[in-house]
Design an enzyme around this catalytic site. Structure first.
Site, PDB file in Angstrom:
ATOM      1  N   ASP A 299     -33.084  35.517  34.896  1.00 33.75           N
ATOM      2  CA  ASP A 299     -32.464  35.487  36.223  1.00 33.75           C
ATOM      3  C   ASP A 299     -32.197  34.098  36.772  1.00 33.75           C
ATOM      4  O   ASP A 299     -31.266  33.922  37.548  1.00 33.75           O
ATOM      5  CB  ASP A 299     -33.346  36.256  37.226  1.00 33.75           C
ATOM      6  N   ILE A 300     -33.031  33.109  36.393  1.00 32.19           N
ATOM      7  CA  ILE A 300     -32.818  31.787  36.999  1.00 32.19           C
ATOM      8  C   ILE A 300     -31.546  31.109  36.476  1.00 32.19           C
ATOM      9  O   ILE A 300     -31.088  30.138  37.051  1.00 32.19           O
ATOM     10  CB  ILE A 300     -34.022  30.829  36.792  1.00 32.19           C
ATOM     11  N   SER A 301     -30.972  31.629  35.400  1.00 27.04           N
ATOM     12  CA  SER A 301     -29.788  30.988  34.815  1.00 27.04           C
ATOM     13  C   SER A 301     -28.535  31.292  35.630  1.00 27.04           C
ATOM     14  O   SER A 301     -28.171  32.459  35.816  1.00 27.04           O
ATOM     15  CB  SER A 301     -29.619  31.502  33.379  1.00 27.04           C
ATOM     16  N   PRO A 302     -27.824  30.257  36.108  1.00 31.92           N
ATOM     17  CA  PRO A 302     -26.606  30.509  36.897  1.00 31.92           C
ATOM     18  C   PRO A 302     -25.556  31.349  36.149  1.00 31.92           C
ATOM     19  O   PRO A 302     -25.019  32.307  36.731  1.00 31.92           O
ATOM     20  CB  PRO A 302     -26.095  29.117  37.242  1.00 31.92           C
TER      21      PRO A 302
ATOM     22  N   ARG B 234     -26.574  34.885  36.169  1.00 31.26           N
ATOM     23  CA  ARG B 234     -26.352  35.473  37.505  1.00 31.26           C
ATOM     24  C   ARG B 234     -24.893  35.875  37.680  1.00 31.26           C
ATOM     25  O   ARG B 234     -24.592  36.934  38.246  1.00 31.26           O
ATOM     26  CB  ARG B 234     -26.726  34.470  38.613  1.00 31.26           C
TER      27      ARG B 234
END
Ligand code: GSH
Length: 216
Positions: A10-13, A16
Site C-alpha cells: 500500500d505505501i507504494s504510490p 495506490r
C-alpha cells in the site's frame, strides 16, 4: 471473482494508482502483498513474473503486466464500461498519455531518486538538485492544471490517478506549498475525496519525512 491479481504494497504510490483505478472500475481482484521493504520483490518467484523487480504487477488470467501506467490503461481498455478514464479519441488519449509519461519519467523519478537511496543505502541527506526536482514537478503540475479541475481538462482520467498518487506522496520529501501551487493543492484536495485515496499514503509520508534532511 475475476482472474485479476495485483501484487504490491500500500505505501507504494504506483500501487495506490492501480488500486484507485480498480476501485473506480468496481473490479474484484485478489491483492497479494509483496513486502518491498523486506526485499520480497527480489525473490526468484517474483522475478520470474517481473524481471524488473518492481511493484505494481498485475496478473490477468496468467498474463503479466507491470508498470502502473501500462496496468491502468489496460484495465480501462479491457474492463471499463465507458472510455472516460482513458479516452479513445486520439488527441484526448495523446494528452492523457503525455501526463502518464510525465508521471513515469519525471514526477515519480523525483520521488524514487530520493526514496531508493534511503531505503537501500540509508541516505538521508537530500541534495539541493533533488529538492529542486520536486519543486519543478509541482510547478509543472500547476501549469498542466491551468483553469481546469483535472490535469487534462474537465474530466478525471487515469492521468489524474497516477499523477495524483505520486504528487500526494512527494510530501514525504517536501510538503506542497499551497500558496505557491494553489491549483495543485485544490486538485489534490479534490482527489482526496475518492474512495481508497488514502491507502498507505500517510504511512509512506511518515516513513520518510522524519528521517530526511533537505539541502536548500
Ligand atoms: N514506473 C514504475 C515504477 C515502479 C516502482 O519503482 N515501484 C517501486 C515501489 S514504489 C518498487 O518496486 N521499488 C523496488 C525497486 O525498484 O527495487 C511503475 O509505475 O509501476
Amino acid at each position: 471473482m475475476s482472474g485479476l491479481v495485483l501484487y504490491g504494497l500500500d505505501i507504494s504510490p504506483p500501487v495506490r494508482a492501480c488500486k484507485l483505478v480498480l476501485r473506480a472500475l468496481d473490479l474484484d481482484y485478489q491483492y497479494k502483498q509483496v513486502d518491498v521493504l523486506a526485499g520480497e520483490h527480489f525473490k526468484e518467484e517474483f522475478k520470474k513474473k517481473n524481471p524488473q523487480n518492481t511493484v505494481p504487477l498485475l496478473e490477468d488470467n496468467g498474463a503479466l503486466i507491470w508498470d502502473s501506467h501500462a496496468i491502468v490503461c489496460y484495465l480501462v481498455d479491457k474492463y471499463a464500461k465507458t472510455d472516460e478514464l482513458y479516452p479513445k479519441d486520439l488527441l484526448a488519449r495523446a494528452q492523457v498519455n503525455q501526463r502518464l509519461y510525465f508521471d513515469a519519467s519525471v514526477l515519480f523519478m523525483s520521488l524514487r531518486n530520493v526514496s531508493i537511496p534511503y531505503f537501500y543505502h540509508n541516505v538521508t541527506l537530500v541534495p539541493k538538485e533533488k529538492v529542486d526536482n520536486i519543486k519543478s514537478g509541482y510547478a509543472i503540475l500547476e501549469s498542466f492544471l491551468g483553469d481546469n479541475p483535472y490535469v487534462t481538462g474537465s474530466t478525471l482520467t487515469v492521468a489524474d490517478l497516477c499523477c495524483g498518487a505520486t504528487a500526494s506522496s512527494l510530501a514525504a520529501i517536501l510538503e506542497l506549498d499551497a500558496t505557491k501551487y494553489p491549483k495543485v493543492a485544490a486538485w489534490l484536495e479534490r482527489l482526496s475525496k475518492l474512495p481508497d485515496y488514502e491507502g498507505g499514503l500517510k504511512e509512506y509520508i511518515e516513513l520518510l519525512r522524519p528521517v530526511l534532511t533537505l539541502e536548500h
